[in-house]
Design a protein around this motif. Structure first.
Motif, PDB file in Angstrom:
ATOM      1  N   ALA A 306      -7.403 -18.903   2.574  1.00 11.71           N
ATOM      2  CA  ALA A 306      -7.197 -18.200   3.851  1.00 11.71           C
ATOM      3  C   ALA A 306      -6.789 -16.748   3.620  1.00 11.71           C
ATOM      4  O   ALA A 306      -7.268 -15.837   4.315  1.00 11.71           O
ATOM      5  CB  ALA A 306      -6.140 -18.925   4.669  1.00 11.71           C
ATOM      6  N   ILE A 307      -5.922 -16.505   2.636  1.00 12.53           N
ATOM      7  CA  ILE A 307      -5.485 -15.134   2.317  1.00 12.53           C
ATOM      8  C   ILE A 307      -6.654 -14.310   1.786  1.00 12.53           C
ATOM      9  O   ILE A 307      -6.842 -13.148   2.172  1.00 12.53           O
ATOM     10  CB  ILE A 307      -4.321 -15.156   1.306  1.00 12.53           C
ATOM     11  CG1 ILE A 307      -3.064 -15.742   1.952  1.00 12.53           C
ATOM     12  CG2 ILE A 307      -4.023 -13.739   0.790  1.00 12.53           C
ATOM     13  CD1 ILE A 307      -1.911 -15.968   0.981  1.00 12.53           C
ATOM     14  N   LEU A 308      -7.449 -14.912   0.899  1.00  8.95           N
ATOM     15  CA  LEU A 308      -8.605 -14.207   0.327  1.00  8.95           C
ATOM     16  C   LEU A 308      -9.604 -13.817   1.408  1.00  8.95           C
ATOM     17  O   LEU A 308     -10.157 -12.707   1.386  1.00  8.95           O
ATOM     18  CB  LEU A 308      -9.274 -15.094  -0.723  1.00  8.95           C
ATOM     19  CG  LEU A 308      -8.485 -15.326  -2.025  1.00  8.95           C
ATOM     20  CD1 LEU A 308      -9.165 -16.377  -2.890  1.00  8.95           C
ATOM     21  CD2 LEU A 308      -8.341 -14.018  -2.811  1.00  8.95           C
ATOM     22  N   LEU A 309      -9.841 -14.702   2.369  1.00  5.10           N
ATOM     23  CA  LEU A 309     -10.769 -14.407   3.455  1.00  5.10           C
ATOM     24  C   LEU A 309     -10.199 -13.374   4.428  1.00  5.10           C
ATOM     25  O   LEU A 309     -10.939 -12.573   5.015  1.00  5.10           O
ATOM     26  CB  LEU A 309     -11.108 -15.695   4.220  1.00  5.10           C
ATOM     27  CG  LEU A 309     -11.925 -16.747   3.446  1.00  5.10           C
ATOM     28  CD1 LEU A 309     -12.046 -18.023   4.263  1.00  5.10           C
ATOM     29  CD2 LEU A 309     -13.309 -16.199   3.086  1.00  5.10           C
ATOM     30  N   ASP A 310      -8.885 -13.398   4.601  1.00  3.07           N
ATOM     31  CA  ASP A 310      -8.243 -12.506   5.583  1.00  3.07           C
ATOM     32  C   ASP A 310      -8.056 -11.085   5.049  1.00  3.07           C
ATOM     33  O   ASP A 310      -8.351 -10.117   5.751  1.00  3.07           O
ATOM     34  CB  ASP A 310      -6.876 -13.084   5.980  1.00  3.07           C
ATOM     35  CG  ASP A 310      -6.149 -12.210   6.982  1.00  3.07           C
ATOM     36  OD1 ASP A 310      -6.682 -12.009   8.086  1.00  3.07           O
ATOM     37  OD2 ASP A 310      -5.044 -11.722   6.651  1.00  3.07           O
ATOM     38  N   SER A 311      -7.548 -10.971   3.815  1.00  8.38           N
ATOM     39  CA  SER A 311      -7.223  -9.620   3.321  1.00  8.38           C
ATOM     40  C   SER A 311      -7.500  -9.422   1.832  1.00  8.38           C
ATOM     41  O   SER A 311      -7.074  -8.416   1.260  1.00  8.38           O
ATOM     42  CB  SER A 311      -5.745  -9.318   3.604  1.00  8.38           C
ATOM     43  OG  SER A 311      -4.909 -10.304   3.020  1.00  8.38           O
ATOM     44  N   ARG A 335       1.288 -13.632  -0.317  1.00  7.08           N
ATOM     45  CA  ARG A 335       1.219 -12.244   0.162  1.00  7.08           C
ATOM     46  C   ARG A 335       0.964 -12.232   1.666  1.00  7.08           C
ATOM     47  O   ARG A 335       0.000 -12.821   2.154  1.00  7.08           O
ATOM     48  CB  ARG A 335       0.117 -11.481  -0.574  1.00  7.08           C
ATOM     49  CG  ARG A 335       0.056  -9.987  -0.213  1.00  7.08           C
ATOM     50  CD  ARG A 335      -0.962  -9.254  -1.053  1.00  7.08           C
ATOM     51  NE  ARG A 335      -2.306  -9.811  -0.847  1.00  7.08           N
ATOM     52  CZ  ARG A 335      -3.099  -9.494   0.162  1.00  7.08           C
ATOM     53  NH1 ARG A 335      -2.698  -8.635   1.093  1.00  7.08           N
ATOM     54  NH2 ARG A 335      -4.300 -10.034   0.254  1.00  7.08           N
ATOM     55  N   THR A 336       1.821 -11.548   2.384  1.00  8.05           N
ATOM     56  CA  THR A 336       1.699 -11.461   3.850  1.00  8.05           C
ATOM     57  C   THR A 336       1.536 -10.019   4.320  1.00  8.05           C
ATOM     58  O   THR A 336       1.399  -9.772   5.511  1.00  8.05           O
ATOM     59  CB  THR A 336       2.956 -12.048   4.525  1.00  8.05           C
ATOM     60  OG1 THR A 336       4.123 -11.336   4.066  1.00  8.05           O
ATOM     61  CG2 THR A 336       3.112 -13.527   4.197  1.00  8.05           C
ATOM     62  N   VAL A 349      10.415  -4.992   9.225  1.00  6.25           N
ATOM     63  CA  VAL A 349      10.963  -4.829  10.571  1.00  6.25           C
ATOM     64  C   VAL A 349      10.028  -5.511  11.565  1.00  6.25           C
ATOM     65  O   VAL A 349       8.891  -5.848  11.245  1.00  6.25           O
ATOM     66  CB  VAL A 349      11.126  -3.337  10.939  1.00  6.25           C
ATOM     67  CG1 VAL A 349      12.144  -2.676  10.046  1.00  6.25           C
ATOM     68  CG2 VAL A 349       9.777  -2.610  10.860  1.00  6.25           C
ATOM     69  N   LYS A 350      10.522  -5.729  12.774  1.00  7.07           N
ATOM     70  CA  LYS A 350       9.722  -6.382  13.801  1.00  7.07           C
ATOM     71  C   LYS A 350       8.520  -5.510  14.140  1.00  7.07           C
ATOM     72  O   LYS A 350       8.646  -4.304  14.355  1.00  7.07           O
ATOM     73  CB  LYS A 350      10.583  -6.624  15.046  1.00  7.07           C
ATOM     74  CG  LYS A 350      10.030  -7.684  15.962  1.00  7.07           C
ATOM     75  CD  LYS A 350      11.060  -8.094  16.991  1.00  7.07           C
ATOM     76  CE  LYS A 350      10.549  -9.268  17.818  1.00  7.07           C
ATOM     77  NZ  LYS A 350      11.559  -9.715  18.801  1.00  7.07           N
ATOM     78  N   GLY A 351       7.338  -6.134  14.201  1.00  6.20           N
ATOM     79  CA  GLY A 351       6.117  -5.401  14.492  1.00  6.20           C
ATOM     80  C   GLY A 351       5.651  -4.530  13.347  1.00  6.20           C
ATOM     81  O   GLY A 351       4.935  -3.539  13.572  1.00  6.20           O
ATOM     82  N   ASP A 352       6.069  -4.865  12.128  1.00  2.30           N
ATOM     83  CA  ASP A 352       5.724  -4.078  10.934  1.00  2.30           C
ATOM     84  C   ASP A 352       4.204  -4.012  10.778  1.00  2.30           C
ATOM     85  O   ASP A 352       3.515  -5.041  10.734  1.00  2.30           O
ATOM     86  CB  ASP A 352       6.356  -4.723   9.700  1.00  2.30           C
ATOM     87  CG  ASP A 352       6.509  -3.734   8.553  1.00  2.30           C
ATOM     88  OD1 ASP A 352       5.520  -3.036   8.253  1.00  2.30           O
ATOM     89  OD2 ASP A 352       7.609  -3.671   7.965  1.00  2.30           O
ATOM     90  N   LEU A 358      -2.904 -13.008   9.152  1.00  3.25           N
ATOM     91  CA  LEU A 358      -2.501 -14.306   8.598  1.00  3.25           C
ATOM     92  C   LEU A 358      -1.046 -14.270   8.149  1.00  3.25           C
ATOM     93  O   LEU A 358      -0.317 -15.256   8.283  1.00  3.25           O
ATOM     94  CB  LEU A 358      -3.402 -14.685   7.421  1.00  3.25           C
ATOM     95  CG  LEU A 358      -3.077 -16.001   6.721  1.00  3.25           C
ATOM     96  CD1 LEU A 358      -3.226 -17.184   7.673  1.00  3.25           C
ATOM     97  CD2 LEU A 358      -3.958 -16.198   5.485  1.00  3.25           C
ATOM     98  N   GLY A 359      -0.624 -13.100   7.646  1.00  2.00           N
ATOM     99  CA  GLY A 359       0.753 -12.945   7.174  1.00  2.00           C
ATOM    100  C   GLY A 359       1.773 -13.210   8.258  1.00  2.00           C
ATOM    101  O   GLY A 359       2.829 -13.805   8.015  1.00  2.00           O
ATOM    102  N   GLY A 360       1.461 -12.784   9.495  1.00  2.00           N
ATOM    103  CA  GLY A 360       2.366 -13.036  10.618  1.00  2.00           C
ATOM    104  C   GLY A 360       2.556 -14.519  10.870  1.00  2.00           C
ATOM    105  O   GLY A 360       3.673 -14.982  11.145  1.00  2.00           O
TER     106      GLY A 360
END
Length: 471
Positions: A306-311, A335-336, A349-352, A358-360
């Motif tokens: 999922a991480i590889l496909l996302d980022s 990794r997020t 921080v919030k909304g970073d 996917l990280g969220g």
């Protein structure tokens, strides 16, 4: 005094109930054992003649073990968790004697199975009676019974909060009979008096005061402390101290004697004990192996894809964190965030904007922390402990927050007391970090295996229910 009478009655009542129940259980399971052996008719006198020595051993063992486990001590600040812990310790130690005796006389006493049922039944009864007594005392005190008459001398920044807390929590059973301060205005409120040692003495005697709460580092002269302690000793009443800060370390001191010369030193923390370290390490290894084999074995590949496909790459993010003894180690996380030079020095921080889509999701569900079970297996982390901070954060707060370094006396954890209490997420102020440190310091000073279990269960509930403070 009321407290002494009630505590003695409670102690005797609990002890008698337990001993009577042990006798009943003993003969009940003896009959079951004899039935299994094909002996169906055995009189009570026959059982007593054959096994009275073992029964006496059981009763005496139970009593002497209870002195060590503090089984019958239900103080006003005792929680249900401590009652459960003491009860578990009692049964575990008692079970050694029960199994040993049953093994020696296995032909005509208890089989291992019967012994196990005997111990489980005994545990359930003793815990339930203690839990019922605990709840009864809470309700009884809330209604005005089993109270203690107290006064407060001097004030610091914690005094009013503590008085307010006791006024709300009637179940503690404290009645505030007066506050004695250094300077009292004419428009005084009820129960507030100007401090005078002579008048205070007569007030204590007339009002039958049982406890003095003295505020440390208050507004009264320093010599009042010693005078008040001497007065309390002469009048045979308790004196307790309200610290000016939750970080005060005077209560962590213990007394040792070199011949007849007294020396004060800091008490050891629970995890300074080698047996506690071994117990915690064994649990860490078993728990992390279970998670790695039964959960990460299939979850790791799924999240990796999922991480590889996302980022794209990399799947894991290795961040330098401060661990046990202040040593730096690489903390594993899925990794997020997008790759950035700021990731090692800038807190989230919030909304970073650095957080990926996917990280969220991984952060909200705490799944990004799952690779840290490999850290646990390696030994640079524990399942439960203070959360490790970035090196930059750690250096800053170590210089600006008192007692911050105490969190380095134990291994950092995947989850901790601060997280269960809700002290996680974005750090907007010094107070946000201070709340976490208070929880971490409590954990270091009050560690127990049961506390670890409670924190793990609390983490599971928060993860399933969703933690709003997760970012």
């Amino acid at each position: 005094m009321r407290y002494t009478r009630y505590s003695k009655n409670s102690y005797i009542l609990q002890l008698i109930l337990d001993l009577v129940f042990i006798i009943i259980l003993f003969f009940h399971y003896l009959k079951i054992q004899y039935h299994h052996l094909g002996i169906h008719v055995v009189s009570f006198n026959g059982l007593l003649d054959a096994h009275y020595k073992v029964l006496i051993l059981f009763l005496m063992s139970w009593y002497f073990i209870s002195l060590k486990t503090h089984l019958y001590e239900i103080k006003r600040n005792t929680g249900i968790g401590l009652i459960l812990k003491n009860n578990l310790y009692q049964i575990v130690i008692f079970s050694i004697i029960a199994f040993a005796v049953s093994g020696i006389k296995k032909d005509d006493l208890f089989s291992n199975r019967v012994t196990l049922f005997f111990l489980i039944t005994l545990f359930l009864f003793t815990f339930l009676t203690r839990a019922v007594l605990f709840l009864f005392l809470k309700i009884y005190r809330s209604l005005g019974g089993n109270y203690r008459r107290v006064i407060f001398v001097d004030e610091n920044k914690n005094t009013h909060s503590f008085i307010k807390f006791l006024s709300k929590r009637k179940d503690y059973g404290y009645i505030n009979c007066g506050n004695f301060l250094s300077n009292v205005q004419d428009d005084i409120k009820k129960n507030i008096y100007e401090f005078d040692l002579i008048k205070l003495k007569y007030f204590i005697l007339e009002e039958e005061i049982q406890i003095i709460f003295f505020s440390l580092n208050g507004k009264l002269p320093h010599d009042v402390h010693d005078e008040l302690v001497i007065l309390a000793q002469k009048l045979h009443i308790e004196i307790r101290f309200i610290p000016s800060t939750v970080y005060d370390s005077f209560y962590s001191l213990t007394l040792e004697y070199y011949d007849t010369f007294p020396i004060l030193l800091f008490k050891k923390f629970p995890l300074d004990d080698s047996w506690n370290q071994i117990l915690k390490r064994i649990f860490d290894i078993l728990f992390s192996l279970f998670v790695i084999v039964f959960i990460l074995s299939w979850l790791y590949p799924l999240i990796s894809v999922a991480i590889l496909l996302d980022s794209g790459k990399p799947v894991l993010y290795l961040q330098k964190r401060v661990g046990f003894g202040g040593k730096i180690f690489h903390c594993y996380k899925f990794r997020t965030m997008k790759n950035s030079k700021d990731n090692d020095i800038k807190a989230t921080v919030k909304g970073d904007s650095r957080i990926t889509k996917l990280g969220g999701i991984l952060r909200k569900s705490s799944l990004d922390e799952m690779p840290q079970f490999f850290n646990v297996l390696k030994g640079n982390m524990s399942v439960v402990g203070p959360r490790p901070h970035m090196v930059v954060q750690d250096n800053y707060y170590n210089d600006h927050l008192l007692k911050y370094s105490l969190r380095h006396y134990v291994k950092p954890g995947i989850t901790g007391l601060a997280q269960v209490k809700g002290f996680r997420g974005e750090i907007n102020s010094k107070e946000d970090m201070q709340k976490r440190i208070i929880a971490d310091v409590y954990y270091v000073r009050k560690w127990s295996f049961l506390l670890d279990i409670i924190i793990i269960l609390g983490t599971v509930f928060k993860t399933v229910g969703g933690d709003k403070k997760a970012i």
